[in-house]
Write an enzyme that holds these catalytic residues in place. Structure first.
Site, PDB file in Angstrom:
ATOM      1  N   GLY A 230       0.775  -1.083  -0.043  1.00  0.00           N
ATOM      2  CA  GLY A 230      -0.034   0.013   0.002  1.00  0.00           C
ATOM      3  C   GLY A 230       0.632   1.310  -0.028  1.00  0.00           C
ATOM      4  O   GLY A 230       2.262   1.166  -0.364  1.00  0.00           O
ATOM      5  N   SER A 231       0.312   2.281   0.581  1.00  0.00           N
ATOM      6  CA  SER A 231       0.891   3.779   0.368  1.00  0.00           C
ATOM      7  C   SER A 231       2.177   3.492   1.414  1.00  0.00           C
ATOM      8  O   SER A 231       2.115   3.067   2.348  1.00  0.00           O
ATOM      9  CB  SER A 231       0.103   4.642   0.515  1.00  0.00           C
ATOM     10  OG  SER A 231      -0.440   4.532   1.912  1.00  0.00           O
ATOM     11  N   GLU A 252       5.515  -3.481   1.213  1.00  0.00           N
ATOM     12  CA  GLU A 252       5.595  -3.171  -0.558  1.00  0.00           C
ATOM     13  C   GLU A 252       4.997  -1.922  -0.517  1.00  0.00           C
ATOM     14  O   GLU A 252       3.696  -1.865  -0.688  1.00  0.00           O
ATOM     15  CB  GLU A 252       5.092  -4.191  -1.342  1.00  0.00           C
ATOM     16  CG  GLU A 252       5.480  -5.665  -0.749  1.00  0.00           C
ATOM     17  CD  GLU A 252       6.348  -6.284  -2.014  1.00  0.00           C
ATOM     18  OE1 GLU A 252       6.110  -6.019  -3.032  1.00  0.00           O
ATOM     19  OE2 GLU A 252       7.341  -7.177  -1.610  1.00  0.00           O
ATOM     20  N   CYS A 286       2.209   0.567  -8.629  1.00  0.00           N
ATOM     21  CA  CYS A 286       3.535   1.015  -8.186  1.00  0.00           C
ATOM     22  C   CYS A 286       4.888   1.124  -8.918  1.00  0.00           C
ATOM     23  O   CYS A 286       5.615   1.996  -8.455  1.00  0.00           O
ATOM     24  CB  CYS A 286       3.826   0.261  -6.831  1.00  0.00           C
ATOM     25  SG  CYS A 286       3.796  -1.603  -7.388  1.00  0.00           S
TER      26      CYS A 286
HETATM   27  P1  NAD Z   1      -3.331   2.522   1.287  1.00  0.00           P
HETATM   28  O1  NAD Z   1      -2.293   2.562   2.110  1.00  0.00           O
HETATM   29  O2  NAD Z   1      -4.252   3.877   1.422  1.00  0.00           O
HETATM   30  O3  NAD Z   1      -4.319   1.293   1.775  1.00  0.00           O
HETATM   31  C1  NAD Z   1      -3.638   0.036   1.702  1.00  0.00           C
HETATM   32  C2  NAD Z   1      -4.386  -0.747   2.690  1.00  0.00           C
HETATM   33  O4  NAD Z   1      -4.125  -0.376   3.900  1.00  0.00           O
HETATM   34  C3  NAD Z   1      -5.761  -0.727   2.646  1.00  0.00           C
HETATM   35  O5  NAD Z   1      -6.224  -2.207   2.595  1.00  0.00           O
HETATM   36  C4  NAD Z   1      -6.274   0.090   3.606  1.00  0.00           C
HETATM   37  O6  NAD Z   1      -7.559  -0.238   4.136  1.00  0.00           O
HETATM   38  C5  NAD Z   1      -5.299  -0.239   4.847  1.00  0.00           C
HETATM   39  N1  NAD Z   1      -5.205   0.467   5.817  1.00  0.00           N
HETATM   40  C6  NAD Z   1      -5.239   1.907   5.880  1.00  0.00           C
HETATM   41  N2  NAD Z   1      -4.973   2.442   6.998  1.00  0.00           N
HETATM   42  C7  NAD Z   1      -4.436   1.525   7.888  1.00  0.00           C
HETATM   43  C8  NAD Z   1      -4.290   1.578   9.025  1.00  0.00           C
HETATM   44  N3  NAD Z   1      -4.121   2.780   9.963  1.00  0.00           N
HETATM   45  N4  NAD Z   1      -3.921   0.212   9.618  1.00  0.00           N
HETATM   46  C9  NAD Z   1      -4.221  -0.823   9.148  1.00  0.00           C
HETATM   47  N5  NAD Z   1      -4.536  -1.037   7.676  1.00  0.00           N
HETATM   48  C10 NAD Z   1      -4.868   0.181   7.165  1.00  0.00           C
HETATM   49  O7  NAD Z   1      -2.839   2.374   0.015  1.00  0.00           O
HETATM   50  P2  NAD Z   1      -3.719   2.247  -1.399  1.00  0.00           P
HETATM   51  O8  NAD Z   1      -4.332   3.654  -1.884  1.00  0.00           O
HETATM   52  O9  NAD Z   1      -4.722   1.298  -1.306  1.00  0.00           O
HETATM   53  O10 NAD Z   1      -2.706   1.680  -2.623  1.00  0.00           O
HETATM   54  C11 NAD Z   1      -2.009   2.432  -3.458  1.00  0.00           C
HETATM   55  C12 NAD Z   1      -0.690   2.563  -2.697  1.00  0.00           C
HETATM   56  O11 NAD Z   1      -0.130   1.114  -2.873  1.00  0.00           O
HETATM   57  C13 NAD Z   1       0.394   3.070  -3.696  1.00  0.00           C
HETATM   58  O12 NAD Z   1       1.243   4.068  -2.887  1.00  0.00           O
HETATM   59  C14 NAD Z   1       1.141   2.206  -4.306  1.00  0.00           C
HETATM   60  O13 NAD Z   1       2.245   2.713  -4.874  1.00  0.00           O
HETATM   61  C15 NAD Z   1       1.157   1.320  -3.340  1.00  0.00           C
HETATM   62  N6  NAD Z   1       1.522  -0.266  -4.143  1.00  0.00           N
HETATM   63  C16 NAD Z   1       2.481  -0.815  -3.758  1.00  0.00           C
HETATM   64  C17 NAD Z   1       2.946  -1.987  -4.534  1.00  0.00           C
HETATM   65  C18 NAD Z   1       4.299  -2.725  -4.323  1.00  0.00           C
HETATM   66  O14 NAD Z   1       4.480  -3.719  -4.413  1.00  0.00           O
HETATM   67  N7  NAD Z   1       5.256  -2.033  -3.592  1.00  0.00           N
HETATM   68  C19 NAD Z   1       2.230  -2.814  -5.342  1.00  0.00           C
HETATM   69  C20 NAD Z   1       0.837  -1.936  -5.232  1.00  0.00           C
HETATM   70  C21 NAD Z   1       0.658  -0.732  -4.764  1.00  0.00           C
END
Ligand code: NAD
Length: 479
Positions: A230-231, A252, A286
């Site tokens: 995620g982010s 990741e 990503c």
């Molecule tokens: P996000 O961080 O907003 O959310 C990811 C997940 O985290 C979701 O399931 C969300 O509900 C959960 N989450 C949010 N706050 C949380 C907390 N406080 N505690 C626990 N879980 C929590 O990310 P997004 O907007 O869904 O995804 C996009 C991001 O993911 C981009 O930054 C992208 O680059 C990254 N990404 C990375 C890879 C990689 O392999 N490096 C692959 C795909 C996406």
């Protein structure tokens, strides 16, 4: 036809159950705005149930012969392929994927399951000559326990699969927490795994908001390890939570990936190679090649050729194979892309093409020439269909600019000169560098992960994942 929206439950202990508080949240199709369903909104009470279920299931799953785990994962791969059309439909609806991206995701998920199945058999141990001749030393690999896999929205099936299947192969039970934007495909994956014979409780899905169920899951002492995609902002929070409980964590995170275009490249050919690496899934990848660093001899002709490639992309029905990409996931994502482009424009970047909304949540493919080095669009993850091109004097400067970023996920180097390509690959600080193509490249056996602090820590894929999701134990016996 009934107007009542479909409801979706949590998947815990092999069965569907509503959130205990009875709450739900809506999920909409980004392309049409249609309500796809009301999904169980879990809280701390549901987290307790899910962790208890995964803990109960763990010893039985860990105790199975690896060949049995292999067989179930192979059956799951077949089940995913058997439901390819339905999964593709779901991905188009809930994530705004084109049919091409959705098919790629489903096929890649099946491939991950097959690779993980093979890894289940290869949990090798070791022996070493003991310092005490009367003792025999064995080193065995054991699963960790309950693994929490938190997934993002942009490739909801394959990224969840990438985290979960290797954890399962190593003998762990899993709790999946999908994005609140895209929970339906995770529930579909759970049903397919169960149908393939995964025992109840080995793979659970907790749907809901990050703060309400993601965080209580991450904090739960019954969770042995966390794997998060995620982010970067959320990843940092997860790392802090994991550190407080001294739990193993893999992150990741985001990228602002460099693509070097070296002077020997034909600009038209370089643009044709670069375009899919930037615009796939509207840049919501990503590993998207968002920062393009070109040697001055080819930089402007390349940027203009890329603008022509971009302007020619077909943006249409997601089920039309000609469509290059669809909508951004939500209004906030569109607002971020617009802000990045508009501030770059105000700061002097030239917009060679795009720079506006196409329709709905779909942003036009955009190519910027020379955004300033401190601009948002150059420094921060835009996660939209926007490429920025800057010109540099030579390879040294190209590498310095590529490395001047807190991210370090993936890079590409476009050149026909393998010696310069390899020299760049060795010096670019990213988890992966691809010579001769763009930065968006993932494979089931490859060690995927970041080097820069904002791109995360740890590696996933093939044997690297299985090593991560297991721990060595030293056993001695009388010799
Ligand atoms: P996000 O961080 O907003 O959310 C990811 C997940 O985290 C979701 O399931 C969300 O509900 C959960 N989450 C949010 N706050 C949380 C907390 N406080 N505690 C626990 N879980 C929590 O990310 P997004 O907007 O869904 O995804 C996009 C991001 O993911 C981009 O930054 C992208 O680059 C990254 N990404 C990375 C890879 C990689 O392999 N490096 C692959 C795909 C996406």
């Amino acid at each position: 036809m009934s107007d009542t929206p479909q409801t979706y439950d949590l998947f815990i202990d092999g069965s569907e159950r509503p959130a205990q508080a009875g709450k739900t949240f809506p999920v909409y199709a980004p392309a049409t705005g249609a309500l796809l369903g009301l999904v169980a909104r879990a809280d701390a009470a549901d987290v307790e149930l899910a962790v208890a279920s995964a803990r109960r299931a763990f010893p039985t799953w860990a105790g199975l012969a690896p060949a049995q785990r292999e067989l179930i994962l192979l059956r799951a791969a077949d089940a995913v392929e058997g439901q390819r059309a339905a999964l593709v439909d779901l991905l188009i609806d809930e994530s705004g994927s084109t049919i091409t991206k959705a098919r790629y995701e489903v096929d890649y998920s099946a491939s991950l399951l097959r690779v993980a199945a093979g890894e289940a058999r290869r949990l090798y141990g070791d022996t070493f000559p003991s310092e005490r001749p009367e003792r025999l030393s064995l080193v065995v690999r054991e699963p960790l326990g309950v693994v929490l896999a938190i997934a993002p929205f942009n490739a909801p099936v394959v990224l969840l699969a990438k985290m979960a299947v290797f954890a399962l192969a190593a003998g762990n039970s899993v709790i999946a927490k999908p994005s609140e934007e895209t929970p339906l495909s995770a529930l579909a994956l759970a049903a397919l795994l169960a149908r393939a014979g995964l025992p109840p409780g080995v793979f659970n899905v907790v749907t809901g908001l990050g703060a309400e169920c993601g965080e209580p899951l991450a904090r739960h002492p019954g969770v042995a390890a966390i794997t998060f995609t995620g982010s970067s902002a959320t990843g940092i929070k997860i790392a802090q939570i994991a550190a407080a409980g001294l739990r193993r964590v893999q992150l990741e995170l985001g990228g602002k990936n460099p693509l070097l275009v070296l002077r020997d490249m034909d600009p038209e050919r370089a643009a044709a190679i670069a375009a899919p690496g930037i615009f796939a899934h509207g840049g919501q990848i990503c590993m998207a090649s968002a920062r393009i660093i070109a040697e001055r001899q080819v930089a402007r002709p390349f940027a203009e050729a890329l603008a022509r490639e971009a302007a020619a992309l077909h943006l249409g029905d997601l089920r039309d194979e000609r469509s290059a990409y669809g909508p951004l996931i939500n209004q906030a994502a569109l607002a971020k892309v617009t802000r990045h482009v508009e501030t770059a424009r105000a700061e002097g970047a030239e917009i060679l093409t795009g720079g506006a909304v196409h329709s709905g949540l779909t942003y036009r493919p955009t190519v910027l020439w020379q955004p300033p080095p401190q601009s948002l669009v150059w420094c921060e993850e835009t996660f939209g269909p926007v490429a920025s091109v800057v010109a540099v004097d030579d390879l040294e400067q190209a590498i310095a600019v590529a490395n001047d970023s807190p991210y370090g996920l993936s890079a590409g180097v476009l050149t026909n000169d393998l010696s310069r390509g390899l020299s760049a690959a060795r010096r670019i600080r990213c988890g992966a560098v691809h010579v001769g193509t763009h930065s968006f490249h993932s494979e089931a056996l490859a060690p995927i992960g970041g080097l820069g602090s904002l791109s995360g820590i740890g590696r996933s894929g093939g044997k690297y994942s299985v090593e991560h999701f297991s721990e060595l134990k030293w056993i001695t016996l009388p010799a």
